[in-house]
Design an enzyme around this catalytic site. Structure first.
Site, short mmCIF file in Angstrom:
data_model
loop_
_atom_site.label_atom_id
_atom_site.label_comp_id
_atom_site.label_asym_id
_atom_site.label_seq_id
_atom_site.Cartn_x
_atom_site.Cartn_y
_atom_site.Cartn_z
N GLU A 201 0.50 5.91 -11.84
CA GLU A 201 0.65 7.34 -11.53
C GLU A 201 0.92 7.58 -10.05
O GLU A 201 0.76 8.69 -9.55
CB GLU A 201 -0.60 8.11 -12.00
CG GLU A 201 -0.78 8.04 -13.51
CD GLU A 201 -1.74 9.08 -14.05
OE1 GLU A 201 -2.31 9.85 -13.27
OE2 GLU A 201 -1.92 9.12 -15.28
N LYS A 333 -3.63 17.30 -23.02
CA LYS A 333 -2.47 16.43 -23.05
C LYS A 333 -1.84 16.70 -24.41
O LYS A 333 -2.40 16.33 -25.45
CB LYS A 333 -2.89 14.97 -23.00
CG LYS A 333 -3.47 14.51 -21.66
CD LYS A 333 -4.16 13.16 -21.90
CE LYS A 333 -4.42 12.41 -20.62
NZ LYS A 333 -5.26 11.22 -20.91
P1 PGA Z 1 -3.37 7.96 -19.80
O1 PGA Z 1 -4.19 8.37 -18.50
O2 PGA Z 1 -2.15 8.77 -19.87
O3 PGA Z 1 -3.11 6.49 -19.57
O4 PGA Z 1 -4.29 8.20 -20.96
C1 PGA Z 1 -4.37 9.70 -18.06
C2 PGA Z 1 -5.82 10.09 -18.08
O5 PGA Z 1 -6.69 9.30 -18.51
O6 PGA Z 1 -6.16 11.22 -17.72
ZN ZN Z 2 -8.41 10.81 -18.34
#
Ligand code: PGA
Ligand code: ZN
Length: 425
Positions: A201, A333
């Site tokens: 990230e 998400k």
């Molecule tokens: P991930 O990480 O997209 O690998 O799940 C993002 C998070 O944990 O917030």
């Molecule tokens: Zn997370």
């Protein structure tokens, strides 16, 4: 009305395939979207469909793209693109499984978002405007140091983030976060860390003696940036503790060669809260450790306690949390859920329960910026998309900078600021 739905394989920021989709309406307007993908995924998330053959190490999505062109297209062609809920319901029904594992949540979400884009295009509107009519720029939570599944486990904690709580606009918040990242990079180089190498990230990744040292490093980075720790910059953590679980339900801190039970881990984090100005802690325990989460929520009452793998952007899990007084914020998400409508329902339910919704990218992203518009249109108030490096991250910040610029002057109070953090009031 939807006339045609096409899909193909594109690449995400890890170089893995992802589903890209184009929805064409009868009047000829089009909407294109690509979906993200996680690394520290929760067990209860909607499921991506991967080919599992020799291409791309098994990560190919040719079958998922095929399902878009086939069964999913058949389910939505002829429907009004403006009726997002009806389209999303039809997509879910076409798949027929709880976690969308038959046709793939990656296939379903690509159609869902491309439909919203096509609808926006047909009205000559920006995407945020088909999501809501009263835009609000979110408070950003910006990754500075990375560990866990995003950085080969160099430290156990997945994210140490900066929250520019003293900034009065989104643009100022991003400038401050960038300054903190630069300051932290300088402080990291002094420890022998090659700060030009970045994690999934965009955060700085390096070997540190223990997890607390990562917090100390970012605190030093804030100091080096000339900003005031606590007043201007708050800190946040994503422990991603599901990744640390051992077979006996305890938590393994590999860097420190220690294994803690839930209470010990929460007490350790509470000690960090006493030493550092932490404003938000995410996934401090495992995805099914409801008992531990209850204890954590009691111990950390004064800061934002954010559930990611715990709630996986699903209404039933959020409802259980609200009933039991667990956490006070929910990560959103949309690919954990599967449809845009499903993600928006979680934002609405969170707000009704006085839980703070935080729109989030995944560790595998594309240059697509739809979550920026989602944050603005839904008035979620907070967003987390990674660091201030790597173009799949800056694409989202840049979209938000553009929107703040375009909306400036049209109305006051368009930036959420630190009031968006839970607990409210
Ligand atoms: P991930 O990480 O997209 O690998 O799940 C993002 C998070 O944990 O917030
Ligand atoms: Zn997370």
């Amino acid at each position: 009305e939807i006339a045609n739905v096409d899909a193909w394989e594109a690449l995400d920021s890890r170089g893995r395939p992802t589903v890209a989709c184009c929805v064409t309406l009868s009047e000829g307007t089009q909407g294109v979207a690509a979906v993200p993908s996680g690394a520290s995924t929760g067990r209860h998330e909607a499921r991506e469909l991967r080919d599992g053959d020799e291409r791309y190490g098994g990560f190919g999505v040719r079958a998922a793209a095929g399902h878009v062109r086939g069964e999913l297209a058949a389910a939505v062609v002829g429907r009004l693109a403006g009726d997002q809920r009806a389209v999303d319901d039809a997509l879910r029904r076409a798949d027929g499984t709880r976690h969308l594992e038959r046709l793939g949540a990656n296939a379903v979400l690509a159609v869902s978002v491309a439909t919203a884009r096509a609808s926006a295009a047909s009205h000559d509107q920006p995407l945020w405007q088909v999501i809501g009519s009263d835009p609000l720029l979110p408070l950003p939570m910006v990754n500075i140091v990375s560990g866990g599944a995003h950085a080969d486990g160099l430290i156990d904690i997945q994210d140490i983030l900066a929250v520019p709580v003293g900034a009065t606009s989104f643009a100022e918040a991003i400038e401050w976060a960038g300054r903190v990242r630069l300051g932290t990079a300088r402080a990291a180089e002094e420890l022998g860390i090659v700060a030009s190498l970045v994690a999934d990230e965009g955060g700085i990744a390096g070997r540190l003696p223990n997890n607390r040292a990562a917090l100390e490093l970012v605190a030093r980075g804030v100091e080096a940036s000339g900003l005031v720790l606590g007043e201007e910059i708050g800190l946040a953590l994503d422990i991603a503790a599901t990744q640390l679980l051992t077979a006996d339900g305890r938590y393994r801190l590999e860097t420190e060669d220690r294994t803690l039970d839930a209470v010990e881990l929460v007490d350790e984090i509470a000690a960090w809260c006493a030493a550092f100005p932490l404003v938000s802690v995410e996934d401090l325990l495992g995805e099914d450790d409801w008992e531990g989460w209850r204890y954590a929520s009691q111990q950390l009452r004064t800061i934002q306690v954010l559930g990611d793998d715990l709630f996986v952007t699903q209404l039933d899990r959020l409802d259980r949390g609200v009933e039991d007084g667990i956490a006070n914020a929910v990560l959103v998400k949309v690919n954990q859920n599967g449809t845009l409508t499903g993600g928006l329902d979680v934002v609405t339910r969170a707000r009704a329960a006085a839980y703070a919704p935080v729109i989030s990218a995944r560790s595998g992203e594309t240059e697509d910026t739809w979550i920026a518009d989602l944050a603005v249109g839904s008035r979620a108030g907070q967003i987390k998309v990674g660091s201030t490096t790597r173009s799949e991250r800056t694409a989202k910040w840049n979209r938000l900078l553009q929107l703040e610029h375009q909306l400036a002057g049209s109305n006051a109070g368009r930036y959420a600021g630190p009031a968006a953090l839970a607990p409210y009031g």
